[in-house]
Motif scaffolding. Structure first.
Motif, PDB file in Angstrom:
ATOM      1  N   SER A  79       7.580   2.804  -9.014  1.00  0.00           N
ATOM      2  CA  SER A  79       6.712   3.976  -8.980  1.00  0.00           C
ATOM      3  C   SER A  79       7.386   5.060  -9.817  1.00  0.00           C
ATOM      4  CB  SER A  79       6.504   4.471  -7.541  1.00  0.00           C
ATOM      5  OG  SER A  79       5.799   3.516  -6.780  1.00  0.00           O
ATOM      6  N   HIS A 104       1.998   2.857 -10.685  1.00  0.00           N
ATOM      7  CA  HIS A 104       1.793   4.084  -9.900  1.00  0.00           C
ATOM      8  C   HIS A 104       2.583   5.215 -10.528  1.00  0.00           C
ATOM      9  CE1 HIS A 104       2.088   7.017  -6.567  1.00  0.00           C
ATOM     10  NE2 HIS A 104       0.860   6.594  -6.332  1.00  0.00           N
ATOM     11  N   THR A 106       3.170   9.478 -10.458  1.00  0.00           N
ATOM     12  CA  THR A 106       2.965  10.790  -9.846  1.00  0.00           C
ATOM     13  C   THR A 106       3.422  11.851 -10.835  1.00  0.00           C
ATOM     14  OG1 THR A 106       3.390   9.890  -7.635  1.00  0.00           O
ATOM     15  CG2 THR A 106       3.466  12.282  -7.882  1.00  0.00           C
ATOM     16  N   GLU A 160       6.280  14.076   1.711  1.00  0.00           N
ATOM     17  CA  GLU A 160       5.603  12.838   1.310  1.00  0.00           C
ATOM     18  C   GLU A 160       6.571  11.804   0.739  1.00  0.00           C
ATOM     19  OE1 GLU A 160       1.854  13.102  -0.770  1.00  0.00           O
ATOM     20  OE2 GLU A 160       1.768  15.272  -0.397  1.00  0.00           O
ATOM     21  N   LEU A 161       7.338  12.203  -0.258  1.00  0.00           N
ATOM     22  CA  LEU A 161       8.190  11.245  -0.943  1.00  0.00           C
ATOM     23  C   LEU A 161       9.264  10.666  -0.027  1.00  0.00           C
ATOM     24  CD1 LEU A 161       8.736   9.851  -3.630  1.00  0.00           C
ATOM     25  CD2 LEU A 161      10.220  11.780  -4.247  1.00  0.00           C
ATOM     26  N   ARG A 164       8.215   7.595   1.629  1.00  0.00           N
ATOM     27  CA  ARG A 164       7.870   6.458   0.767  1.00  0.00           C
ATOM     28  C   ARG A 164       9.097   5.669   0.303  1.00  0.00           C
ATOM     29  NH1 ARG A 164       3.622   9.082  -3.638  1.00  0.00           N
ATOM     30  NH2 ARG A 164       2.249  10.171  -2.158  1.00  0.00           N
ATOM     31  N   VAL A 165      10.216   6.347   0.167  1.00  0.00           N
ATOM     32  CA  VAL A 165      11.352   5.739  -0.534  1.00  0.00           C
ATOM     33  C   VAL A 165      12.312   4.996   0.385  1.00  0.00           C
ATOM     34  CG1 VAL A 165      11.223   7.507  -2.324  1.00  0.00           C
ATOM     35  CG2 VAL A 165      12.751   7.854  -0.373  1.00  0.00           C
ATOM     36  N   CYS A 168      13.954   1.470  -0.428  1.00  0.00           N
ATOM     37  CA  CYS A 168      13.741   1.209  -1.848  1.00  0.00           C
ATOM     38  C   CYS A 168      14.983   1.577  -2.659  1.00  0.00           C
ATOM     39  CB  CYS A 168      12.543   2.019  -2.367  1.00  0.00           C
ATOM     40  SG  CYS A 168      10.974   1.651  -1.544  1.00  0.00           S
ATOM     41  N   ASN A 170      16.169   3.928  -5.515  1.00  0.00           N
ATOM     42  CA  ASN A 170      15.627   5.187  -6.005  1.00  0.00           C
ATOM     43  C   ASN A 170      16.584   5.839  -7.003  1.00  0.00           C
ATOM     44  OD1 ASN A 170      13.488   4.945  -3.965  1.00  0.00           O
ATOM     45  ND2 ASN A 170      15.105   5.449  -2.504  1.00  0.00           N
ATOM     46  N   HIS A 192      11.833   3.520  -7.176  1.00  0.00           N
ATOM     47  CA  HIS A 192      11.242   4.803  -7.552  1.00  0.00           C
ATOM     48  C   HIS A 192      12.116   5.413  -8.641  1.00  0.00           C
ATOM     49  CE1 HIS A 192       9.371   4.239  -3.596  1.00  0.00           C
ATOM     50  NE2 HIS A 192       8.422   5.045  -4.030  1.00  0.00           N
TER      51      HIS A 192
END
Length: 238
Positions: A79, A104, A106, A160-161, A164-165, A168, A170, A192
């Motif tokens: 992402s 994806h 952002t 938000e972020l 999500r991470v 993952c 990052n 990410h």
């Protein structure tokens, strides 16, 4: 155009389609398409295959015997978090990200993002879609990336972020006090990748990203334009 992309509304039958506008003009002027020619085609968010041209002119093209049996290439497990770049650069970056398999994106505000950038007509949904489609056509892909906006950096990262991470890999591209960009990261985990503006993220922004698990990485002492840095980062990581 290495792949002619079709929308569902282009179809006039189960295996027939009519094209107008840019695609018809490109087939006629660039591909020199004639009746009987076979083309590589794909359905947006669907499969790829072949089609036969039965008519071609500068304003209209007709395809028949459309057979879509092949899967598009696998997407990158990444992402992209991109500080909104200059409008003219944005178009090229969207094409590049789409062509390389990013699904994806952002677009994020930040301290070094000029407020006027958010007023550009290039952020209209149809304008964004046009650039993403051009990237897919170049790379022979059909899966259209999604694009979202985050106009407030701190609330987006914290609210938000951060959720999500988790779990993952990052990374935040930052030319100062960062480790060299890793190569060939595992695809077992989603990644990410945060890429700032040409001046880089300010220290507050880097710290906020690090607080939720981002590692600062660098491509070396040279400061690259975003449109150059992005494909280099993706190529090294994957």
């Amino acid at each position: 155009m290495n792949l002619l992309l079709l929308d569902t509304e282009d179809f006039t039958g189960s295996d027939q389609a009519v094209l107008t506008g840019r695609r018809a003009k490109h087939l006629f002027e660039v591909h020199k398409a004639q009746a009987g020619d076979q083309l590589r085609v794909g359905l947006i968010d669907g499969c790829m295959g072949q089609a036969i041209v039965t008519h071609a002119s500068e304003t209209r093209a007709t395809l028949e015997a459309i057979a879509l049996t092949e899967q598009p290439p696998a997407p990158l497990p990444v992402s992209l978090l991109l500080s909104l770049p200059r409008p003219k650069m944005l178009r090229r970056i969207l094409q590049t990200a789409s062509a390389m398999g990013v699904k994806h994106i952002t677009l994020i505000n930040g301290a070094r993002v000029e407020k006027s950038f958010w007023q550009t007509p290039f952020l209209q949904p149809q304008a964004i879609r046009e650039q993403l489609v051009l990237g897919l056509e170049q790379a022979k892909d059909t899966r259209l990336p999604t694009v979202e906006f985050a106009k407030r950096f701190k609330p987006f990262v914290e609210d938000e972020l951060a959720g999500r991470v988790t779990g993952c890999q990052n990374y935040v591209a930052h030319p100062y006090q960062a480790t060299p960009c890793p190569t060939g990261v595992t695809r077992a985990k989603h990644c990410h990748l945060a890429v700032g503006p040409e001046g880089g993220y300010v220290e507050f922004e880097v710290k906020k990203l690090q607080e939720i698990g981002f590692q600062a990485i660098s491509l070396g002492p040279r400061i690259l334009r975003v449109e150059t840095a992005l494909p280099v980062l993706l190529s090294k990581l994957f």
